[in-house]
Design an enzyme around this catalytic site. Structure first.
Site, short mmCIF file in Angstrom:
data_model
loop_
_atom_site.label_atom_id
_atom_site.label_comp_id
_atom_site.label_asym_id
_atom_site.label_seq_id
_atom_site.Cartn_x
_atom_site.Cartn_y
_atom_site.Cartn_z
CB THR A 41 -124.24 -28.88 2.02
OG1 THR A 41 -125.21 -27.83 2.01
CG2 THR A 41 -123.25 -28.68 0.90
CE LYS A 79 -124.66 -25.09 -0.11
NZ LYS A 79 -125.19 -24.02 0.67
CE LYS A 102 -120.64 -30.22 4.34
NZ LYS A 102 -121.91 -30.23 5.04
P1 NAD Z 1 -125.37 -28.45 12.75
O1 NAD Z 1 -124.15 -29.21 13.09
O2 NAD Z 1 -125.73 -27.24 13.56
O3 NAD Z 1 -126.67 -29.42 12.78
C1 NAD Z 1 -126.65 -30.75 12.35
C2 NAD Z 1 -127.46 -31.57 13.37
O4 NAD Z 1 -127.56 -32.91 12.91
C3 NAD Z 1 -126.81 -31.61 14.75
O5 NAD Z 1 -127.72 -31.11 15.73
C4 NAD Z 1 -126.52 -33.10 14.96
O6 NAD Z 1 -126.64 -33.52 16.31
C5 NAD Z 1 -127.57 -33.74 14.08
N1 NAD Z 1 -127.27 -35.12 13.74
C6 NAD Z 1 -126.09 -35.67 13.35
N2 NAD Z 1 -126.22 -36.98 13.13
C7 NAD Z 1 -127.53 -37.28 13.38
C8 NAD Z 1 -128.29 -38.47 13.35
N3 NAD Z 1 -127.73 -39.64 13.03
N4 NAD Z 1 -129.59 -38.41 13.67
C9 NAD Z 1 -130.16 -37.24 14.02
N5 NAD Z 1 -129.50 -36.07 14.08
C10 NAD Z 1 -128.20 -36.10 13.77
O7 NAD Z 1 -125.23 -28.05 11.22
P2 NAD Z 1 -126.05 -26.94 10.41
O8 NAD Z 1 -125.34 -25.65 10.44
O9 NAD Z 1 -127.48 -27.01 10.82
O10 NAD Z 1 -125.90 -27.50 8.92
C11 NAD Z 1 -126.62 -28.63 8.46
C12 NAD Z 1 -126.34 -28.83 6.99
O11 NAD Z 1 -126.73 -27.64 6.29
C13 NAD Z 1 -124.87 -29.06 6.66
O12 NAD Z 1 -124.79 -30.04 5.66
C14 NAD Z 1 -124.39 -27.70 6.18
O13 NAD Z 1 -123.31 -27.79 5.28
C15 NAD Z 1 -125.64 -27.17 5.50
N6 NAD Z 1 -125.75 -25.70 5.43
C16 NAD Z 1 -125.45 -24.94 6.52
C17 NAD Z 1 -125.55 -23.56 6.43
C18 NAD Z 1 -125.24 -22.68 7.62
O14 NAD Z 1 -125.08 -21.46 7.44
N7 NAD Z 1 -125.15 -23.22 8.85
C19 NAD Z 1 -125.95 -22.96 5.23
C20 NAD Z 1 -126.29 -23.77 4.14
C21 NAD Z 1 -126.17 -25.15 4.26
#
Ligand code: NAD
Length: 296
Positions: free
Chosen positions: A96, A171, A246
Site C-alpha cells: 500500500t 484502496k 498511514k
Molecule cells: P512488514 O513491515 O511486516 O513487512 C514488510 C517487509 O518488507 C519487511 O520484512 C521488510 O524487511 C521488507 N523490506 C523492506 N525493504 C525491503 C527491500 N528493499 N528488499 C526486500 N525486503 C524489504 O509490513 P506488512 O504488515 O507485511 O505490510 C506490507 C504492506 O502491506 C504495507 O504496505 C502495508 O501498508 C500493507 N498492508 C498491511 C496490512 C496488515 O494488516 N499488516 C493490511 C493491508 C495492507
C-alpha cells in the site's frame, strides 16, 4: 505451475508467499531483514540469496513492502527489479503506497517493456493467512489476466480498478471512508454514553437504521455488541492505528496533490495523528473511541 519471486516477507508477504508455495508454485522469496528470512524459511518458503536471485527466471515477481520509498528502491534502484527481472516477467506490487510513486514505477516499468500491476490488498494478516484477501488491481487488462490466477491463490476477490495506480486509488478511498466512519461511530457511542443511552441499545437501533456501516456492525468500537471486534480484547490489533494513519496520510497527500476536497479525511488523519502520538500506534484503530470519549 509458475516460478515466482516474492520480495518482502513481513507480516503480510510471508503468509502470501506461503499460499503461493502451497498452491504448488516454485517460489523464491527475499527480504532484507534476517528475522523475516528466518521466519519465512521456518514457514516453508524457499529463499533466494538476493533480489536478483529472486527475480532470475521468474514468470512473475510480487512485492509486499512497507512504503513508496521501498517500492521505488526495489524496482528502480541499482540492481532493482527493472534491471534484474526477466523481460517477460509480470511485476505485481501489492504494497500500500502513495499514488504518485505507484504511477511513476508503472511508467518506469512500461518504458522497459514490463507488464506491471499495482495490487494492494485488504483483509489484513488474517486474510493473508486464510487466503481470503481482496486485491484491488490497477494496470492493463492483459496484465490482470496474466496475474489473476496467482492472486486468486492468495485471495478471494480480484477486482480490476482500471489503469496504472487505480488499485492504490481504490484502496486509499476505501480506507479513508473506514477511518472517517470509525470516528463517526465512536463519537456516537461517546455521545450516547454522556446522554444516558445504553451502548447495546444504540447498536441494536443503529445497526438497522441509516447509521449502519461496517465500522458499527463488523468492527464495533465498544465491547459487547460484536463479540469478535478488538474492543473485546482491549483493542489488541487487528488493524493498527499506525496503519490507519498511514492510509489516511496517503489519501490526504493524493487529495492535496490532485485538488480534491476531503476535509473529513484530513480531519480523520489529524485525529489519528493525535491518537498515535498518545503512544497508541500499536493498538487497534477502533481504540480511538477511548480518546474521543476522553477516558484515556
Ligand atoms: P512488514 O513491515 O511486516 O513487512 C514488510 C517487509 O518488507 C519487511 O520484512 C521488510 O524487511 C521488507 N523490506 C523492506 N525493504 C525491503 C527491500 N528493499 N528488499 C526486500 N525486503 C524489504 O509490513 P506488512 O504488515 O507485511 O505490510 C506490507 C504492506 O502491506 C504495507 O504496505 C502495508 O501498508 C500493507 N498492508 C498491511 C496490512 C496488515 O494488516 N499488516 C493490511 C493491508 C495492507
Amino acid at each position: 505451475m509458475a516460478q515466482i519471486g516474492f520480495v518482502g516477507l513481513g507480516n503480510m508477504g510471508r503468509p502470501m508467499a506461503g499460499r503461493l508455495t502451497e498452491a504448488g508454485h516454485a517460489v523464491r522469496g527475499f527480504d532484507v531483514s534476517a528475522p523475516a528470512r528466518e521466519a519465512a524459511e521456518a514457514a516453508g518458503i524457499p529463499l533466494a540469496g538476493d533480489l536478483a536471485a529472486a527475480a532470475a527466471g521468474a514468470d512473475a515477481v510480487f512485492t509486499m513492502l512497507p512504503a513508496g520509498e521501498h517500492v521505488r528502491a526495489v524496482y528502480c534502484g541499482e540492481g532493482g527489479l527493472l534491471a534484474e527481472a526477466e523481460s517477460d516477467a509480470l511485476l505485481v506490487d501489492c504494497s500500500t503506497i502513495d499514488l504518485a510513486t505507484a504511477r511513476a514505477v508503472h511508467e518506469a516499468a512500461a518504458e522497459r517493456g514490463f507488464a506491471m500491476l499495482d495490487a494492494p490488498v485488504s483483509g489484513g494478516v488474517g486474510g493473508a493467512e486464510a487466503g481470503t484477501l481482496t486485491f484491488m488491481v490497477g494496470g492493463g487488462a492483459d496484465a490482470v489476466a496474466r496475474g489473476e490466477k496467482l492472486m486468486a491463490a492468495m485471495g478471494r476477490n480480484v477486482v480490476h480498478a482500471g489503469g496504472p495506480g487505480n488499485g492504490q486509488a481504490a484502496k486509499m478511498c476505501n480506507n479513508m471512508v473506514l477511518g472517517v466512519s470509525m470516528i463517526a461511530v465512536s463519537e456516537a457511542f461517546a455521545l450516547a454514553e454522556r446522554v444516558g443511552l445504553d451502548a447495546q441499545t444504540l447498536f441494536d437501533i443503529m445497526s438497522t437504521a441509516s447509521g449502519q456501516c461496517w465500522s458499527l456492525t463488523s468492527y464495533c468500537p465498544v465491547p459487547g455488541p460484536v463479540p469478535a471486534s478488538p474492543a473485546n480484547r482491549d483493542y489488541r490489533a487487528g488493524f493498527t492505528a499506525a496503519m490507519m494513519l498511514k492510509d489516511l496520510r496517503l489519501a490526504r497527500g493524493a487529495a492535496q496533490a490532485n485538488g480534491a476536497n476531503t476535509p473529513l479525511g484530513s480531519h480523520a488523519a489529524a485525529l489519528y495523528e493525535q491518537y498515535c502520538a498518545d503512544g497508541e500506534e500499536g493498538s487497534d484503530f477502533s481504540g480511538i473511541v477511548r480518546m474521543l470519549r476522553g477516558g484515556g
